[in-house]
Design an enzyme around this catalytic site. Sequence first.
Site, PDB file in Angstrom:
ATOM      1  N   ASP A   6       0.862  -1.171   0.000  1.00 12.24           N
ATOM      2  CA  ASP A   6       0.000   0.000   0.000  1.00 12.24           C
ATOM      3  C   ASP A   6       0.908   1.234   0.000  1.00 12.24           C
ATOM      4  OD1 ASP A   6      -2.408   1.578   0.436  1.00 12.24           O
ATOM      5  OD2 ASP A   6      -1.711   1.788   2.503  1.00 12.24           O
ATOM      6  N   ASP A  25      -0.294   5.140   0.992  1.00 12.39           N
ATOM      7  CA  ASP A  25      -0.614   6.069   2.078  1.00 12.39           C
ATOM      8  C   ASP A  25      -0.761   5.332   3.401  1.00 12.39           C
ATOM      9  OD1 ASP A  25      -1.282   8.707   0.513  1.00 12.39           O
ATOM     10  OD2 ASP A  25      -2.318   7.109  -0.558  1.00 12.39           O
ATOM     11  N   ASP A  27      -1.513  -0.951   5.961  1.00 10.53           N
ATOM     12  CA  ASP A  27      -1.753  -0.385   7.290  1.00 10.53           C
ATOM     13  C   ASP A  27      -3.212  -0.425   7.700  1.00 10.53           C
ATOM     14  OD1 ASP A  27      -2.122   1.691   5.159  1.00 10.53           O
ATOM     15  OD2 ASP A  27      -2.809   2.866   6.873  1.00 10.53           O
TER      16      ASP A  27
END
Length: 233
Positions: A14, A16, A177
Site C-alpha cells: 500500500d 498512504d 496499514d
Amino acid sequence: MHAILHGKRLIAFDLDGTLVDSVPDLAIAVQKALGELNLPVPEEVQVRDWVGNGAPMLVERALAWAVQQPPEANLQARAFQAFMTHYGSAPNALTKLYPGVKTALEELYCAGFTLALITNKPERFIAPILEHFGLNAWFSHCIGGDTLVEKKPSPLPLLYVAEAGSFSPDECLMVGDSRHDINAGKAAGFATLALPYGYNHGEPVELSQPDIVLSSLLELVRPATAWDRIGLA
C-alpha cells in the site's frame, strides 16, 4: 530476511499510511476544497480517520461531516474537482516517508523480490510521489484506485498484479496499514503483513487479523533479535 518472506516472490505494498504519511497534504486539499464552498473546515486529525478508500470517499466523508448529512451529488462533484485540483498542485509539500521505508525497499529489490504498489489513491498522483522520494525504479507495477474497475478491499488489483508476473497467490505478500489492505490480501490468497502506524479509521489494524504485524518495514529485511525486542541490544 524475515520468515514471512519464505517462499515469496512478489511483495505488494500500500502507499498512504504504509510507505508515506500523506495526510498533511491531503488535509490541506480537503480544507481548501471545503473552504471554497463556504463550508466548515476540518482539522488534520479528522482527515486522518477518513483516508483509506480513495479520493472520492475521502471527499464524501469530509462533506458529510461539514453538512451533517449525506451530500448531494452536485456538491460532491464540485468538492471532488476542487480537491483534485488542490491536491494535484502540491501532493508532496508536506508528505514524508516513514522511517526505514527506502532502505527496506532497496534491500528487498536487490534481494530479487518483485515489488508492486497497490493503492486506492488516484493513479495520476502515484508517479509524482514515487519520483519525489526516488522510489519509482523499484516497482514493477503501480495500481491506483481508478486503474481497474475495482479497488481494495476487492482482491482484483492484487490478483491482477500476481497474474501479470505469473505468480501464484501463495508466492505473494500484501503489506499495508488498514483493514482494506488486509481484507484484500486475504481474499486474494496472499499472506498479509500489517503496519500499525498508518491510517485505519481509528481502530487497531490487529483487529483485521493479519498474518503478522511489524512495527517497521526494516523488520522485513533485518528481523529483530530477542535482545532487540527487550531493549538490551
